[in-house]
Design an enzyme around this catalytic site. Structure first.
Site, short mmCIF file in Angstrom:
data_model
loop_
_atom_site.label_atom_id
_atom_site.label_comp_id
_atom_site.label_asym_id
_atom_site.label_seq_id
_atom_site.Cartn_x
_atom_site.Cartn_y
_atom_site.Cartn_z
N ARG A 167 -17.62 -27.88 26.10
CA ARG A 167 -15.84 -27.69 26.52
C ARG A 167 -15.85 -28.49 27.78
O ARG A 167 -16.74 -27.32 28.07
CB ARG A 167 -14.84 -26.84 26.08
CG ARG A 167 -15.77 -26.84 24.63
CD ARG A 167 -13.55 -25.96 24.46
NE ARG A 167 -13.44 -26.00 23.12
CZ ARG A 167 -12.93 -25.01 21.98
NH1 ARG A 167 -11.63 -24.86 22.58
NH2 ARG A 167 -13.42 -25.10 20.79
N GLU A 169 -14.43 -27.80 30.22
CA GLU A 169 -13.32 -26.91 31.23
C GLU A 169 -13.42 -26.37 32.85
O GLU A 169 -14.13 -26.24 33.66
CB GLU A 169 -13.76 -25.20 30.06
CG GLU A 169 -12.52 -24.45 30.07
CD GLU A 169 -11.99 -24.44 29.61
OE1 GLU A 169 -10.44 -25.07 30.15
OE2 GLU A 169 -11.82 -24.57 28.04
N ARG A 175 -14.00 -15.83 31.19
CA ARG A 175 -13.83 -16.06 30.70
C ARG A 175 -14.24 -17.70 29.77
O ARG A 175 -14.09 -17.70 28.32
CB ARG A 175 -12.86 -15.80 29.54
CG ARG A 175 -11.47 -16.49 30.22
CD ARG A 175 -9.99 -16.05 29.32
NE ARG A 175 -9.37 -14.07 29.68
CZ ARG A 175 -8.93 -13.89 29.27
NH1 ARG A 175 -8.42 -13.91 28.36
NH2 ARG A 175 -8.68 -12.32 30.01
N HIS A 176 -14.32 -18.13 30.28
CA HIS A 176 -14.42 -19.79 29.60
C HIS A 176 -15.91 -20.46 30.38
O HIS A 176 -16.66 -20.32 31.49
CB HIS A 176 -13.72 -20.95 30.54
CG HIS A 176 -12.63 -20.66 29.49
ND1 HIS A 176 -10.75 -19.89 30.71
CD2 HIS A 176 -11.86 -20.87 29.06
CE1 HIS A 176 -10.44 -19.93 30.05
NE2 HIS A 176 -10.19 -20.65 28.55
N SER A 315 -9.26 -17.96 16.85
CA SER A 315 -8.17 -18.95 16.24
C SER A 315 -8.09 -19.13 15.41
O SER A 315 -9.67 -19.91 15.52
CB SER A 315 -7.16 -19.59 17.41
OG SER A 315 -7.80 -20.35 17.82
N ARG A 363 -17.58 -14.42 24.41
CA ARG A 363 -16.96 -13.49 24.39
C ARG A 363 -16.48 -12.28 24.11
O ARG A 363 -16.37 -10.91 25.01
CB ARG A 363 -15.40 -13.98 24.44
CG ARG A 363 -14.73 -15.19 24.59
CD ARG A 363 -13.68 -15.45 24.50
NE ARG A 363 -13.31 -16.91 25.26
CZ ARG A 363 -11.90 -16.87 25.51
NH1 ARG A 363 -11.02 -17.28 24.69
NH2 ARG A 363 -11.51 -18.37 26.65
P1 AMO Z 1 -10.02 -22.25 20.18
O1 AMO Z 1 -10.01 -23.42 21.07
O2 AMO Z 1 -8.53 -21.46 20.20
O3 AMO Z 1 -9.62 -22.70 18.61
O4 AMO Z 1 -11.24 -21.55 20.20
C1 AMO Z 1 -12.19 -20.40 19.32
C2 AMO Z 1 -12.69 -19.40 20.55
O5 AMO Z 1 -13.75 -19.85 21.14
C3 AMO Z 1 -13.93 -19.58 21.82
N1 AMO Z 1 -14.33 -20.51 23.37
C4 AMO Z 1 -14.77 -19.94 24.24
N2 AMO Z 1 -15.73 -19.32 24.56
C5 AMO Z 1 -16.14 -19.17 26.04
N3 AMO Z 1 -15.53 -20.32 26.63
C6 AMO Z 1 -14.49 -21.79 26.61
N4 AMO Z 1 -14.45 -22.15 27.17
C7 AMO Z 1 -13.91 -21.44 25.13
N5 AMO Z 1 -13.38 -22.43 24.54
C8 AMO Z 1 -12.67 -21.08 23.53
C9 AMO Z 1 -12.67 -18.30 21.75
C10 AMO Z 1 -12.01 -19.01 21.41
O6 AMO Z 1 -11.05 -18.24 20.66
N6 AMO Z 1 -10.84 -25.26 16.11
C11 AMO Z 1 -10.61 -23.91 16.76
C12 AMO Z 1 -10.45 -23.26 15.43
C13 AMO Z 1 -10.03 -23.09 14.50
O7 AMO Z 1 -9.07 -23.48 14.31
O8 AMO Z 1 -11.18 -23.04 13.28
C14 AMO Z 1 -11.04 -23.89 17.62
O9 AMO Z 1 -12.17 -24.30 18.22
O10 AMO Z 1 -12.72 -17.33 21.69
#
Ligand code: AMO
Length: 389
Positions: A167, A169, A175-176, A315, A363
């Site tokens: 991502r 990001e 946390r990212h 999620s 996480r």
């Molecule tokens: P979502 O975008 O909420 O859902 O991502 C799911 C989980 O992935 C982790 N996460 C991250 N961890 C670290 N750095 C990041 N940049 C980051 N982004 C996300 C989180 C988050 O809860 N496709 C949907 C899932 C689904 O509906 O099945 C999705 O990707 O812990």
């Protein structure tokens, strides 16, 4: 190792007193019981050979108690990883990975590996990394979302994937990351969110129990930090969360600070570290085109988050399996269905109702290890600014 001037052979004594710290040596000797030694054993050397010397000075102390800045530690990560307390995080990570894999396999899931080089992204444009793909542009997968859904139409009724997600990001938070490990699951013939939540909490409880038992068995320093989670996890509807946050009916997505505040309130109230935030409003999930909309409940989706002490870990929810609705959702999200032809085809020849979740492993490792920053949960983390080592 025991080295005493006068009793150790002088050449060996010199070798050990002049070889720089952190060098790689091969030592032969006799192992003896010792009350003073940390593990009750000591080695009295009879031969030593330098296999690979370390340069001096070290950019980062390995045995020193003085802590270095995280940036310095990550810049010289291999030295940092030599510290037992840092290695312990990866021992925890290994057991969690295995715990989750075993928990999925015990429930009849098939392990899958979907492509990470994609023609189009899953979760919308902003956080996609474009890559040159010969004479075309491709993207790194943000999530296996589209593929895990497509596999439902292939008749693979329960799948899971443990793989990197990318991502772009830009936020520099605790946390990212730009590269993280996503534990994804998808199951067919589920209609209601609670069926998915029950499966997710069962997998989490099982994976943690396996991890904890394995770590306890070897007296691991992080064993006691792995919680014994009780089912069911509390479920708190989104509307209730907004009341707790003092903005009833706002229908705004939850930010990091909101999650933290909710965590303080809910952990205190329920005494449980894990809890679900449920019934996300359709307005909040407007861009999540694959989230199922219910005709009899127009304002809410079955989408939920799983949080741990104020941090979102996962999620998921029930998906839209009806092609006409899915196409309408894509259009409503400002996307062109033609860009999703390969995905949409899977819905044309019989697609069971289905649902699933994505879970961020890093996480969980970060929070269970009790370290300050998610970057410490990965060997060589990637973020907005860090692409090396
Ligand atoms: P979502 O975008 O909420 O859902 O991502 C799911 C989980 O992935 C982790 N996460 C991250 N961890 C670290 N750095 C990041 N940049 C980051 N982004 C996300 C989180 C988050 O809860 N496709 C949907 C899932 C689904 O509906 O099945 C999705 O990707 O812990």
């Amino acid at each position: 190792m025991t080295l005493k001037k006068g009793t150790t052979e002088p050449a060996l004594f010199d070798f050990f007193s002049t070889t720089p710290r952190e060098s790689v040596v091969e030592v032969e000797g006799t192992v003896q019981a010792s009350a003073k030694a940390q593990r009750g054993l000591e080695l009295v050397p009879t031969r030593a050979e330098l296999l690979s010397p370390s340069e001096v000075p070290l950019p980062l102390g390995v045995v020193d108690k003085v802590g270095a800045e995280l940036d310095t530690r990550l810049n010289h990560r291999v030295l940092d990883l030599r510290k037992p307390a840092v290695r312990a995080i990866f021992e925890l990570r290994t057991q969690l990975l295995d715990g989750f894999r075993q928990a999925f396999l015990a429930r009849g899931f098939l392990e899958v590996e979907t492509p990470k080089l994609l023609q189009q992204g899953a979760e919308g444009g902003a956080t996609l990394f474009p890559v040159d793909y010969f004479d075309r542009r491709a993207f790194l997968a943000q999530s296996p979302q589209l593929y895990k859904q497509m596999l439902m139409s292939a008749g693979f009724e329960r799948v899971f994937e443990i793989a990197p997600a990318f991502r772009a990001e830009p936020s520099d938070t605790l946390r990212h990351l730009t590269e993280f490990t996503s534990l994804d699951a998808e199951v067919a013939y589920v209609r209601e969110a609670d069926e998915i939540r029950e499966l997710l909490e069962a997998v989490v409880v099982d994976a943690l129990a396996r991890t904890r038992a394995r770590l306890l068995a070897v007296g691991h320093p992080l064993a006691e930090r792995v919680p014994v989670a009780a089912r069911p996890f509390p479920r708190v509807p989104f509307a209730e969360c907004e009341r707790l946050l003092g903005r009833p009916g706002a229908e705004e997505d939850l930010g990091t600070e909101d999650e933290k505040r909710l965590g303080e309130i809910l952990v205190e109230r329920t005494g449980q570290p894990f809890y679900f935030l449920t019934d996300f409003p359709t307005a909040v999930k407007a861009r999540t085109f694959y989230a199922r909309r219910y005709d009899d409940r127009p304002g809410v989706t079955g989408y939920f988050d799983l949080d741990f002490r104020g941090v979102e870990l996962a999620s998921g929810g029930p998906r839209e399996h009806r092609l006409d609705r899915l196409v309408a959702n894509l259009r409503a999200a400002g996307l062109d269905p033609a860009d999703f032809a390969g995905y949409l085809e899977a819905f044309r020849y019989g697609m069971p109702p289905h649902g699933g979740w994505g879970f961020g492993l890093d996480r969980l490792v970060w929070l269970l290890a009790g370290v300050g920053n998610i970057r410490e949960s990965r060997l060589f983390p990637r973020d907005r600014y860090r692409l090396t080592p």
